[in-house]
Design an enzyme around this catalytic site. Sequence first.
Site, mmCIF file in Angstrom:
data_model
loop_
_atom_site.group_PDB
_atom_site.id
_atom_site.type_symbol
_atom_site.label_atom_id
_atom_site.label_comp_id
_atom_site.label_asym_id
_atom_site.label_seq_id
_atom_site.Cartn_x
_atom_site.Cartn_y
_atom_site.Cartn_z
ATOM 1 C CG ASP A 242 -0.650 -15.734 52.186
ATOM 2 O OD1 ASP A 242 -0.967 -15.790 50.973
ATOM 3 O OD2 ASP A 242 0.175 -14.900 52.613
ATOM 4 C CB SER A 243 2.571 -17.632 49.738
ATOM 5 O OG SER A 243 2.377 -16.235 49.857
ATOM 6 C CE1 TYR B 66 3.463 -20.983 48.319
ATOM 7 C CE2 TYR B 66 1.071 -20.910 48.129
ATOM 8 C CZ TYR B 66 2.211 -21.439 48.711
ATOM 9 O OH TYR B 66 2.087 -22.416 49.664
ATOM 10 N N GLY B 67 3.734 -15.901 43.925
ATOM 11 C CA GLY B 67 3.259 -15.056 42.819
ATOM 12 C C GLY B 67 3.929 -15.283 41.480
ATOM 13 C CB CYS C 172 -2.922 -17.117 49.133
ATOM 14 S SG CYS C 172 -1.695 -16.964 47.829
ATOM 15 C CG ASN C 173 -5.973 -12.250 46.153
ATOM 16 O OD1 ASN C 173 -7.118 -12.013 45.794
ATOM 17 N ND2 ASN C 173 -5.458 -11.719 47.255
ATOM 18 C CB THR C 174 -1.019 -16.368 44.093
ATOM 19 O OG1 THR C 174 -0.672 -14.988 44.256
ATOM 20 C CG2 THR C 174 -0.227 -16.963 42.956
ATOM 21 C CD GLU D 78 6.385 -12.470 53.568
ATOM 22 O OE1 GLU D 78 7.186 -12.893 54.397
ATOM 23 O OE2 GLU D 78 5.265 -12.989 53.377
ATOM 24 C CB CYS E 216 -1.544 -9.464 46.464
ATOM 25 S SG CYS E 216 -0.242 -10.294 47.407
ATOM 26 C CB THR E 217 -3.769 -11.645 51.382
ATOM 27 O OG1 THR E 217 -2.764 -12.643 51.131
ATOM 28 C CG2 THR E 217 -5.100 -12.129 50.849
ATOM 29 C CG HIS E 218 2.043 -10.512 51.056
ATOM 30 N ND1 HIS E 218 1.525 -11.738 50.737
ATOM 31 C CD2 HIS E 218 3.145 -10.741 51.819
ATOM 32 C CE1 HIS E 218 2.305 -12.685 51.273
ATOM 33 N NE2 HIS E 218 3.284 -12.102 51.929
HETATM 34 N N1 DGL Z 1 -0.445 -13.182 49.499
HETATM 35 C C1 DGL Z 1 -0.491 -13.843 48.257
HETATM 36 C C2 DGL Z 1 -1.648 -13.382 47.401
HETATM 37 O O1 DGL Z 1 -2.653 -12.954 47.928
HETATM 38 C C3 DGL Z 1 0.707 -14.033 47.422
HETATM 39 C C4 DGL Z 1 2.006 -13.419 47.666
HETATM 40 C C5 DGL Z 1 3.062 -14.266 47.032
HETATM 41 O O2 DGL Z 1 3.379 -15.294 47.625
HETATM 42 O O3 DGL Z 1 3.545 -13.928 45.921
HETATM 43 O O4 DGL Z 1 -1.612 -13.475 46.202
#
Ligand code: DGL
Length: 276
Positions: free
Chosen positions: A14-15, A46-47, A77-79, A157, A193-195
């Site tokens: 993931d990011s 990454y978003g 990571c979805n992005t 975060e 988003c996994t966050h």
């Molecule tokens: N956790 C990541 C996702 O699922 C991205 C968060 C990020 O880096 O912006 O998209």
Amino acid sequence: MLSRTSNLPIGVFDSGVGGLTVLRALRELLPDENFLYLGDTARVPYGAKSPESVIKYALQAGGALVQEGIKMLVVACNTASAVSLDALASEYSPLPVVGVVKPGAEAACATTINGKIAVIATEGTVKGGVYQRTICSMHPDAEIIAHPCPLFVGLAEEGWVDGELVEAIVARYLKPLFAAFGDVKPDTLVLGCTHFPVLREAIANVAGSSIKLVDSAETTAKTVKNILNEAQICNVGDVKGKISFLATDSAQRFAAVGGPFLGEKIDTSDVRVIDL
Ligand code: DGL
């Protein structure tokens, strides 16, 4: 060299620490498997980055895990899943590569009753329209509206996951999203988003009990289990249930921030810092 030897770990990246919410579900469903997790903490988020940058980062992260020796790659990571799955699959073929968007879309379709699905994700994931397309391919009558919630990544975060201030920010994002559906509100909200799962309680408080929250973690773990079984690469080695961590920035910070995402303490000594 690529290897699909069954006693190698499953690589997950993931990011940052968000993908640990997926690792948590993987561990629960697959307690005998070993995992190697990489958080690209030096470059999170990454978003808001361009698809080109995200693909480049994903290939570097995947490459680092492949070099360490893995039998499967989970893009937690979805992005990154939205833009880099094809590039990863062709670069590291025949390594199985699994993303989190399709499992998240499957969870949404299995949950909705009225076909109205709200999606929250990063700017990149929303702009690319991947959830809209994937859900539509499974449920052509669904009405899907997606909104970006970029501040959620920072809150997660930072470990700010509850309280009045967090709920006020959540409400600021969700109210216009729900209003966009008009009279019939969505019954399903995808945490794309996994966050976001660490903010689940605050999001649920704002969304109310009529809206079900779904994320990709459990359905991704089921997908991984099926692939392990089909490819006959389940771990049969003596070492089971081991997790190792790689990060691209401070090991201390990764361990401190990551614990709540994984649902267990992470020792700084288990985190190795690498350059991509
Ligand atoms: N956790 C990541 C996702 O699922 C991205 C968060 C990020 O880096 O912006 O998209």
